[in-house]
Design a protein around this motif. Sequence first.
Motif, PDB file in Angstrom:
ATOM      1  N   MET A   1      11.484  84.535 -65.132  1.00  0.00           N
ATOM      2  CA  MET A   1      12.416  84.862 -66.210  1.00  0.00           C
ATOM      3  C   MET A   1      13.844  84.770 -65.698  1.00  0.00           C
ATOM      4  O   MET A   1      14.132  85.080 -64.548  1.00  0.00           O
ATOM      5  CB  MET A   1      12.135  86.272 -66.743  1.00  0.00           C
ATOM      6  N   ASN A   2      14.766  84.352 -66.548  1.00  0.00           N
ATOM      7  CA  ASN A   2      16.166  84.285 -66.193  1.00  0.00           C
ATOM      8  C   ASN A   2      16.647  85.651 -65.735  1.00  0.00           C
ATOM      9  O   ASN A   2      16.193  86.684 -66.213  1.00  0.00           O
ATOM     10  CB  ASN A   2      16.957  83.818 -67.427  1.00  0.00           C
ATOM     11  N   SER A   3      17.599  85.648 -64.769  1.00  0.00           N
ATOM     12  CA  SER A   3      18.106  86.913 -64.259  1.00  0.00           C
ATOM     13  C   SER A   3      18.801  87.714 -65.344  1.00  0.00           C
ATOM     14  O   SER A   3      18.931  88.930 -65.242  1.00  0.00           O
ATOM     15  CB  SER A   3      19.073  86.650 -63.094  1.00  0.00           C
ATOM     16  N   GLN A   4      19.273  87.044 -66.387  1.00  0.00           N
ATOM     17  CA  GLN A   4      19.874  87.745 -67.512  1.00  0.00           C
ATOM     18  C   GLN A   4      18.760  88.328 -68.381  1.00  0.00           C
ATOM     19  O   GLN A   4      17.806  87.647 -68.722  1.00  0.00           O
ATOM     20  CB  GLN A   4      20.729  86.780 -68.346  1.00  0.00           C
ATOM     21  N   ALA A   5      18.869  89.598 -68.715  1.00  0.00           N
ATOM     22  CA  ALA A   5      17.843  90.246 -69.528  1.00  0.00           C
ATOM     23  C   ALA A   5      17.721  89.545 -70.876  1.00  0.00           C
ATOM     24  O   ALA A   5      18.716  89.224 -71.521  1.00  0.00           O
ATOM     25  CB  ALA A   5      18.198  91.719 -69.722  1.00  0.00           C
ATOM     26  N   TYR A   6      16.480  89.314 -71.301  1.00  0.00           N
ATOM     27  CA  TYR A   6      16.222  88.607 -72.553  1.00  0.00           C
ATOM     28  C   TYR A   6      16.526  89.524 -73.742  1.00  0.00           C
ATOM     29  O   TYR A   6      16.074  90.661 -73.800  1.00  0.00           O
ATOM     30  CB  TYR A   6      14.761  88.154 -72.624  1.00  0.00           C
ATOM     31  N   ILE A   7      17.285  89.003 -74.698  1.00  0.00           N
ATOM     32  CA  ILE A   7      17.535  89.697 -75.961  1.00  0.00           C
ATOM     33  C   ILE A   7      17.332  88.698 -77.098  1.00  0.00           C
ATOM     34  O   ILE A   7      18.034  87.691 -77.185  1.00  0.00           O
ATOM     35  CB  ILE A   7      18.954  90.290 -76.040  1.00  0.00           C
ATOM     36  N   GLY A   8      16.339  88.972 -77.929  1.00  0.00           N
ATOM     37  CA  GLY A   8      16.106  88.171 -79.123  1.00  0.00           C
ATOM     38  C   GLY A   8      16.444  88.985 -80.351  1.00  0.00           C
ATOM     39  O   GLY A   8      16.727  90.181 -80.273  1.00  0.00           O
ATOM     40  N   ARG A   9      16.397  88.331 -81.496  1.00  0.00           N
ATOM     41  CA  ARG A   9      16.708  89.067 -82.727  1.00  0.00           C
ATOM     42  C   ARG A   9      16.050  88.410 -83.930  1.00  0.00           C
ATOM     43  O   ARG A   9      15.766  87.207 -83.953  1.00  0.00           O
ATOM     44  CB  ARG A   9      18.216  89.189 -82.931  1.00  0.00           C
ATOM     45  N   PHE A  10      15.818  89.217 -84.952  1.00  0.00           N
ATOM     46  CA  PHE A  10      15.385  88.745 -86.264  1.00  0.00           C
ATOM     47  C   PHE A  10      16.466  89.189 -87.218  1.00  0.00           C
ATOM     48  O   PHE A  10      16.854  90.357 -87.234  1.00  0.00           O
ATOM     49  CB  PHE A  10      14.038  89.356 -86.632  1.00  0.00           C
ATOM     50  N   ALA A  11      17.000  88.247 -88.012  1.00  0.00           N
ATOM     51  CA  ALA A  11      18.180  88.551 -88.818  1.00  0.00           C
ATOM     52  C   ALA A  11      17.991  88.132 -90.271  1.00  0.00           C
ATOM     53  O   ALA A  11      18.587  87.149 -90.733  1.00  0.00           O
ATOM     54  CB  ALA A  11      19.409  87.867 -88.216  1.00  0.00           C
ATOM     55  N   PRO A  12      17.180  88.861 -91.030  1.00  0.00           N
ATOM     56  CA  PRO A  12      16.956  88.504 -92.430  1.00  0.00           C
ATOM     57  C   PRO A  12      18.129  88.909 -93.318  1.00  0.00           C
ATOM     58  O   PRO A  12      18.846  89.874 -93.028  1.00  0.00           O
ATOM     59  CB  PRO A  12      15.711  89.316 -92.790  1.00  0.00           C
ATOM     60  N   SER A  13      18.323  88.165 -94.392  1.00  0.00           N
ATOM     61  CA  SER A  13      19.275  88.577 -95.422  1.00  0.00           C
ATOM     62  C   SER A  13      18.492  89.342 -96.488  1.00  0.00           C
ATOM     63  O   SER A  13      17.389  88.929 -96.846  1.00  0.00           O
ATOM     64  CB  SER A  13      19.981  87.369 -96.036  1.00  0.00           C
ATOM     65  N   VAL A 185      22.759  88.259 -77.464  1.00  0.00           N
ATOM     66  CA  VAL A 185      21.532  87.504 -77.741  1.00  0.00           C
ATOM     67  C   VAL A 185      21.412  86.323 -76.776  1.00  0.00           C
ATOM     68  O   VAL A 185      22.362  85.544 -76.613  1.00  0.00           O
ATOM     69  CB  VAL A 185      21.530  87.010 -79.203  1.00  0.00           C
ATOM     70  N   THR A 186      20.258  86.207 -76.135  1.00  0.00           N
ATOM     71  CA  THR A 186      20.044  85.129 -75.164  1.00  0.00           C
ATOM     72  C   THR A 186      19.218  83.974 -75.729  1.00  0.00           C
ATOM     73  O   THR A 186      19.251  82.872 -75.185  1.00  0.00           O
ATOM     74  CB  THR A 186      19.348  85.659 -73.904  1.00  0.00           C
ATOM     75  N   GLU A 187      18.471  84.229 -76.801  1.00  0.00           N
ATOM     76  CA  GLU A 187      17.702  83.154 -77.446  1.00  0.00           C
ATOM     77  C   GLU A 187      17.517  83.490 -78.914  1.00  0.00           C
ATOM     78  O   GLU A 187      17.255  84.640 -79.276  1.00  0.00           O
ATOM     79  CB  GLU A 187      16.339  82.954 -76.783  1.00  0.00           C
ATOM     80  N   ILE A 188      17.657  82.461 -79.752  1.00  0.00           N
ATOM     81  CA  ILE A 188      17.455  82.611 -81.185  1.00  0.00           C
ATOM     82  C   ILE A 188      16.207  81.830 -81.569  1.00  0.00           C
ATOM     83  O   ILE A 188      16.118  80.622 -81.324  1.00  0.00           O
ATOM     84  CB  ILE A 188      18.669  82.085 -81.977  1.00  0.00           C
ATOM     85  N   VAL A 189      15.249  82.519 -82.159  1.00  0.00           N
ATOM     86  CA  VAL A 189      14.020  81.892 -82.651  1.00  0.00           C
ATOM     87  C   VAL A 189      14.067  81.967 -84.175  1.00  0.00           C
ATOM     88  O   VAL A 189      14.103  83.055 -84.748  1.00  0.00           O
ATOM     89  CB  VAL A 189      12.767  82.607 -82.111  1.00  0.00           C
ATOM     90  N   ARG A 190      14.076  80.815 -84.835  1.00  0.00           N
ATOM     91  CA  ARG A 190      14.151  80.773 -86.299  1.00  0.00           C
ATOM     92  C   ARG A 190      13.574  79.468 -86.805  1.00  0.00           C
ATOM     93  O   ARG A 190      13.104  78.646 -86.025  1.00  0.00           O
ATOM     94  CB  ARG A 190      15.593  80.977 -86.763  1.00  0.00           C
ATOM     95  N   GLY A 191      13.606  79.261 -88.121  1.00  0.00           N
ATOM     96  CA  GLY A 191      12.987  78.092 -88.723  1.00  0.00           C
ATOM     97  C   GLY A 191      13.768  76.810 -88.482  1.00  0.00           C
ATOM     98  O   GLY A 191      14.988  76.823 -88.315  1.00  0.00           O
ATOM     99  N   GLU A 192      13.045  75.681 -88.504  1.00  0.00           N
ATOM    100  CA  GLU A 192      13.682  74.397 -88.227  1.00  0.00           C
ATOM    101  C   GLU A 192      14.616  73.951 -89.353  1.00  0.00           C
ATOM    102  O   GLU A 192      15.391  73.002 -89.169  1.00  0.00           O
ATOM    103  CB  GLU A 192      12.624  73.323 -87.975  1.00  0.00           C
ATOM    104  N   ASP A 193      14.596  74.650 -90.492  1.00  0.00           N
ATOM    105  CA  ASP A 193      15.539  74.331 -91.559  1.00  0.00           C
ATOM    106  C   ASP A 193      16.957  74.750 -91.196  1.00  0.00           C
ATOM    107  O   ASP A 193      17.906  74.404 -91.912  1.00  0.00           O
ATOM    108  CB  ASP A 193      15.112  75.004 -92.867  1.00  0.00           C
ATOM    109  N   LEU A 194      17.129  75.488 -90.097  1.00  0.00           N
ATOM    110  CA  LEU A 194      18.449  75.969 -89.695  1.00  0.00           C
ATOM    111  C   LEU A 194      19.038  75.172 -88.540  1.00  0.00           C
ATOM    112  O   LEU A 194      19.950  75.637 -87.852  1.00  0.00           O
ATOM    113  CB  LEU A 194      18.369  77.455 -89.324  1.00  0.00           C
ATOM    114  N   LEU A 195      18.548  73.960 -88.336  1.00  0.00           N
ATOM    115  CA  LEU A 195      19.089  73.127 -87.264  1.00  0.00           C
ATOM    116  C   LEU A 195      20.567  72.801 -87.484  1.00  0.00           C
ATOM    117  O   LEU A 195      21.375  72.877 -86.553  1.00  0.00           O
ATOM    118  CB  LEU A 195      18.281  71.833 -87.145  1.00  0.00           C
ATOM    119  N   LEU A 196      20.938  72.421 -88.707  1.00  0.00           N
ATOM    120  CA  LEU A 196      22.346  72.103 -88.971  1.00  0.00           C
ATOM    121  C   LEU A 196      23.227  73.337 -88.803  1.00  0.00           C
ATOM    122  O   LEU A 196      24.274  73.255 -88.136  1.00  0.00           O
ATOM    123  CB  LEU A 196      22.512  71.491 -90.356  1.00  0.00           C
ATOM    124  N   PRO A 197      22.856  74.504 -89.370  1.00  0.00           N
ATOM    125  CA  PRO A 197      23.662  75.701 -89.093  1.00  0.00           C
ATOM    126  C   PRO A 197      23.787  76.001 -87.601  1.00  0.00           C
ATOM    127  O   PRO A 197      24.846  76.437 -87.141  1.00  0.00           O
ATOM    128  CB  PRO A 197      22.897  76.808 -89.823  1.00  0.00           C
TER     129      PRO A 197
END
Length: 291
Positions: A1-13, A185-197
């Motif tokens: 794992m990267n030496s930087q602590a992993y932080i992910g998030r879920f960000a619904p509207s 946040v170190t990684e964003i996991v989301r849908g492929e429809d958000l590639l342009l954003p």
Amino acid sequence: MNSQAYIGRFAPSPSGHLHLGSLVTALGSYLQAKAQQGKWRLRIDDIDPPRIMPGAIEHIQSALWVHGLKWDDEIVYQSDHSAEYESALQSLLANNKIYRCECTRAQIKAAGGRYAGTCRDKTSVSAPFSLRFKHTNPVSNLNDGYLGHITIDPSATNEDFIVKRKDGLYAYHLASVVDDIAMGVTEIVRGEDLLLPTACQWSLFHAFEAQPPKTMHLPLVAFKDGRKYSKQNNAPALDLTQPKQNLQHALGYLGIEITPQAAQMEVVPLLNWAITQWQQKSLPVSQPPLG
């Protein structure tokens, strides 16, 4: 794992209740965080009051909770961060990276649908006006944790996008980037429809001299006719009385085969088992459509 602590998030509207597509995204981001002994945080992207559905914030929290998706630390609400967004705008202004724009949606549509920088060099504009990001170094290439190296249409990624709307509300790109930086946040996991954003937001990260997070864009859940399984397309809300079944369904969409033993597990043991099974390479190339 990267030496930087992993932080992910879920960000619904909170524009509607969570549905299966939302659960797949939330579950994928949760598994990725927990498989790396990291934090999984919840952010409510409530910066657009006209689109907020009454009761949606409470439903989102309840839905995650009954499915065992318990977030770390306090919930972040974007509606609390107006001062931070305004400070970010002032930073962009000081570096000549934003400008006023008086163009209407109708005018942009009539000109072909993409904003052509009409107001970029104007010395004065009429109110009401929006604020646009001066896109001088657009990002068109991304290295994604699931999709690999991808190129996005440069004609789409070089558009000067809005960072503050004419009605005074802060735009999605600005708020998301400012909060992702503040949350670490170190990684964003989301849908492929958000590639342009993602490509647009990476330009903002660079403008703020911040390192963009890693990304993983998951395949979308779709209806039989190919439409995205979404609130806009009237996807039904999750049945919160069936969390185990919902999780099994969502895990299948993430390429995790439910064994006979796992099929008998309750929510928490099932999630713990899924963490041990989670591998990015197991994700399907595309999702089978729903009925």
